[in-house]
Design a protein around this motif. Sequence first.
Motif, PDB file in Angstrom:
ATOM      1  N   ALA A 183       0.818  -1.262   0.100  1.00  0.00           N
ATOM      2  CA  ALA A 183       0.063   0.140  -0.265  1.00  0.00           C
ATOM      3  C   ALA A 183       1.002   1.340  -0.169  1.00  0.00           C
ATOM      4  N   ILE A 184       1.942   1.398   0.692  1.00  0.00           N
ATOM      5  CA  ILE A 184       2.782   2.447   0.749  1.00  0.00           C
ATOM      6  C   ILE A 184       3.287   2.820  -0.818  1.00  0.00           C
ATOM      7  N   ARG A 185       3.724   1.333  -1.512  1.00  0.00           N
ATOM      8  CA  ARG A 185       4.211   1.841  -2.796  1.00  0.00           C
ATOM      9  C   ARG A 185       3.060   2.512  -3.624  1.00  0.00           C
ATOM     10  N   GLU A 186       1.781   1.940  -3.548  1.00  0.00           N
ATOM     11  CA  GLU A 186       0.682   2.372  -4.336  1.00  0.00           C
ATOM     12  C   GLU A 186       0.506   3.845  -3.960  1.00  0.00           C
ATOM     13  N   VAL A 187       0.641   4.117  -2.579  1.00  0.00           N
ATOM     14  CA  VAL A 187       0.420   5.803  -2.464  1.00  0.00           C
ATOM     15  C   VAL A 187       1.577   6.567  -3.031  1.00  0.00           C
ATOM     16  N   LEU A 188       2.766   6.127  -2.873  1.00  0.00           N
ATOM     17  CA  LEU A 188       4.010   7.047  -3.313  1.00  0.00           C
ATOM     18  C   LEU A 188       3.803   7.036  -4.952  1.00  0.00           C
ATOM     19  N   GLU A 189       3.423   6.041  -5.412  1.00  0.00           N
ATOM     20  CA  GLU A 189       2.990   6.194  -7.114  1.00  0.00           C
ATOM     21  C   GLU A 189       1.895   7.081  -7.392  1.00  0.00           C
ATOM     22  N   LEU A 190       1.084   7.101  -6.571  1.00  0.00           N
ATOM     23  CA  LEU A 190      -0.361   7.952  -6.810  1.00  0.00           C
ATOM     24  C   LEU A 190       0.310   9.625  -6.598  1.00  0.00           C
ATOM     25  N   ALA A 191       1.163   9.478  -5.528  1.00  0.00           N
ATOM     26  CA  ALA A 191       1.747  10.825  -5.350  1.00  0.00           C
ATOM     27  C   ALA A 191       2.525  11.306  -6.633  1.00  0.00           C
ATOM     28  N   ASN A 192       3.388  10.463  -7.213  1.00  0.00           N
ATOM     29  CA  ASN A 192       4.080  10.864  -8.603  1.00  0.00           C
ATOM     30  C   ASN A 192       3.180  11.182  -9.656  1.00  0.00           C
ATOM     31  N   GLU A 193       2.102  10.838  -9.682  1.00  0.00           N
ATOM     32  CA  GLU A 193       0.972  10.980 -10.662  1.00  0.00           C
ATOM     33  C   GLU A 193       0.334  12.582 -10.483  1.00  0.00           C
ATOM     34  N   GLN A 194       0.632  13.227  -9.205  1.00  0.00           N
ATOM     35  CA  GLN A 194      -0.041  14.232  -8.900  1.00  0.00           C
ATOM     36  C   GLN A 194       1.066  15.447  -9.686  1.00  0.00           C
ATOM     37  N   GLY A 195       2.101  15.062 -10.208  1.00  0.00           N
ATOM     38  CA  GLY A 195       2.930  16.063 -10.824  1.00  0.00           C
ATOM     39  C   GLY A 195       3.493  16.804  -9.853  1.00  0.00           C
ATOM     40  N   THR A 196       3.476  18.372 -10.141  1.00  0.00           N
ATOM     41  CA  THR A 196       3.894  19.296  -9.014  1.00  0.00           C
ATOM     42  C   THR A 196       3.204  19.433  -7.763  1.00  0.00           C
ATOM     43  N   GLY A 197       2.246  18.618  -7.660  1.00  0.00           N
ATOM     44  CA  GLY A 197       1.364  18.891  -6.554  1.00  0.00           C
ATOM     45  C   GLY A 197       1.726  17.644  -5.845  1.00  0.00           C
ATOM     46  N   ALA A 198       2.780  16.853  -5.923  1.00  0.00           N
ATOM     47  CA  ALA A 198       3.125  15.693  -5.188  1.00  0.00           C
ATOM     48  C   ALA A 198       3.575  15.893  -3.745  1.00  0.00           C
ATOM     49  N   ASP A 199       4.454  17.055  -3.566  1.00  0.00           N
ATOM     50  CA  ASP A 199       4.436  17.261  -2.239  1.00  0.00           C
ATOM     51  C   ASP A 199       3.310  17.807  -1.317  1.00  0.00           C
ATOM     52  N   GLU A 200       2.680  18.463  -2.101  1.00  0.00           N
ATOM     53  CA  GLU A 200       1.266  18.870  -1.230  1.00  0.00           C
ATOM     54  C   GLU A 200       0.520  17.919  -0.975  1.00  0.00           C
ATOM     55  N   PHE A 201       0.360  16.866  -1.842  1.00  0.00           N
ATOM     56  CA  PHE A 201      -0.431  15.564  -1.672  1.00  0.00           C
ATOM     57  C   PHE A 201       0.160  14.721  -0.531  1.00  0.00           C
ATOM     58  N   LEU A 202       1.442  14.561  -0.446  1.00  0.00           N
ATOM     59  CA  LEU A 202       2.143  13.855   0.789  1.00  0.00           C
ATOM     60  C   LEU A 202       2.039  14.637   1.838  1.00  0.00           C
ATOM     61  N   ALA A 203       2.056  15.896   2.137  1.00  0.00           N
ATOM     62  CA  ALA A 203       2.025  16.726   3.279  1.00  0.00           C
ATOM     63  C   ALA A 203       0.576  16.722   3.820  1.00  0.00           C
ATOM     64  N   SER A 204      -0.472  16.438   2.898  1.00  0.00           N
ATOM     65  CA  SER A 204      -2.015  16.720   3.556  1.00  0.00           C
ATOM     66  C   SER A 204      -2.099  15.610   4.671  1.00  0.00           C
ATOM     67  N   PRO A 205      -3.099  15.824   5.546  1.00  0.00           N
ATOM     68  CA  PRO A 205      -3.317  15.119   6.636  1.00  0.00           C
ATOM     69  C   PRO A 205      -3.810  13.644   6.318  1.00  0.00           C
ATOM     70  N   GLU A 206      -4.565  13.464   5.328  1.00  0.00           N
ATOM     71  CA  GLU A 206      -5.238  12.223   4.954  1.00  0.00           C
ATOM     72  C   GLU A 206      -3.976  11.331   4.551  1.00  0.00           C
ATOM     73  N   VAL A 207      -2.966  11.872   3.779  1.00  0.00           N
ATOM     74  CA  VAL A 207      -2.091  11.117   3.119  1.00  0.00           C
ATOM     75  C   VAL A 207      -0.816  10.785   4.220  1.00  0.00           C
ATOM     76  N   SER A 208      -0.280  11.979   4.952  1.00  0.00           N
ATOM     77  CA  SER A 208       0.691  11.633   5.977  1.00  0.00           C
ATOM     78  C   SER A 208       0.167  10.573   7.192  1.00  0.00           C
ATOM     79  N   GLY A 209      -1.077  10.853   7.667  1.00  0.00           N
ATOM     80  CA  GLY A 209      -1.728  10.042   8.544  1.00  0.00           C
ATOM     81  C   GLY A 209      -1.632   8.521   8.070  1.00  0.00           C
ATOM     82  N   ALA A 210      -2.214   8.223   6.941  1.00  0.00           N
ATOM     83  CA  ALA A 210      -2.259   6.907   6.273  1.00  0.00           C
ATOM     84  C   ALA A 210      -0.831   6.298   6.276  1.00  0.00           C
ATOM     85  N   LEU A 211       0.289   7.173   5.735  1.00  0.00           N
ATOM     86  CA  LEU A 211       1.631   6.580   5.535  1.00  0.00           C
ATOM     87  C   LEU A 211       2.292   6.390   7.080  1.00  0.00           C
ATOM     88  N   THR A 212       1.922   7.019   7.879  1.00  0.00           N
ATOM     89  CA  THR A 212       2.381   6.756   9.188  1.00  0.00           C
ATOM     90  C   THR A 212       1.880   5.584   9.977  1.00  0.00           C
TER      91      THR A 212
END
Length: 315
Positions: A250-279
């Motif tokens: 699932a971690i790999r899937e989330v990271l690949e999904l972040a790459n698909e966000q393009g320039t918004g990848a960092d913002e996507f990963l920093a969001s509470p939903e994504v950071s909480g799920a990754l933790t």
Amino acid sequence: MAKAAFDIRLEGFVPANRDAVVKLVNQSTGQQVERKPFLDGSLLVRDLDPGSWEMTVTHPNLVNVIDRRVVRLFPQDIPTRVPVVVPPDLFRDSPIRDIQDADLAPVQQQAGAVTTNVGRLANKAPGEVIRAEDWNVLAAAVADLARAVGELTRLVSPVGHDHPEIAEKFAEVQGNIVRFSESFGRSLLELRREVESQNLRGRLTAVLDKGAATSAVRDRVLGRVAELQQSTLVTTAQWTPLIANHSNAAIREVLELANEQGTGADEFLASPEVSGALTLLQTFSSAGGASRPEEELETYRRGVAATGPSLFRAL
């Protein structure tokens, strides 16, 4: 041939000394000697042939032996010391034995050995010289007899008396508690796994929605969660590698999904939903080596400490 002696010492769990049995078998002649140690775990066996002896230490409360090995008896005046470590864990949750009378077998065996050793010294003629060897045998016999008498005073002294009916009830209650704790522990794990799986589904669903995941990605990720929810009845040794593998995927899937966000990848990963799920996923991925239920529960406690109570999110 000169005789020798073993000085065997049981160490580690004093209550086991009362009923332990030490058996010695000479590997050359087949001679067998079976003795019980004193309450302090000491056992002195004299008048043995030097050489290799197989030593077996058993206890009536245990199915397996405490110790079994071949020991070398050296031809010397000083007894050969043989330490025997008795792990206390062997007697954890062992049944209570009903012992009504003091066991005088070790004292009787020691006294019998003394009688045998000094018996050959009783045929001296008037004026015959006492050899040093005879004197040493007599001195050793007196010392052994003194130790046996000392042990006898501890065995028969009024330090308390046994209550068989209470011992039987304690054994019954102990068995009931063990069965209840095992059943309750399994139910607690199953419930906690269901809660954690549902919480994980909710967090990953929020991540997939935020990243606008395709149906194929959504099916892969949520399919792994569904597999976890269907496996809540397995043992800890089976569950922890399963949740660790699915979390890593699932971690790999989330990271690949972040790459698909393009320039918004960092913002996507920093969001509470994504950071909480990754933790939470990273916490579960480190649980693959856990094999005991308490270790599995500790993993969930770490997840709660890092991401907040999962129970309220699941509900």
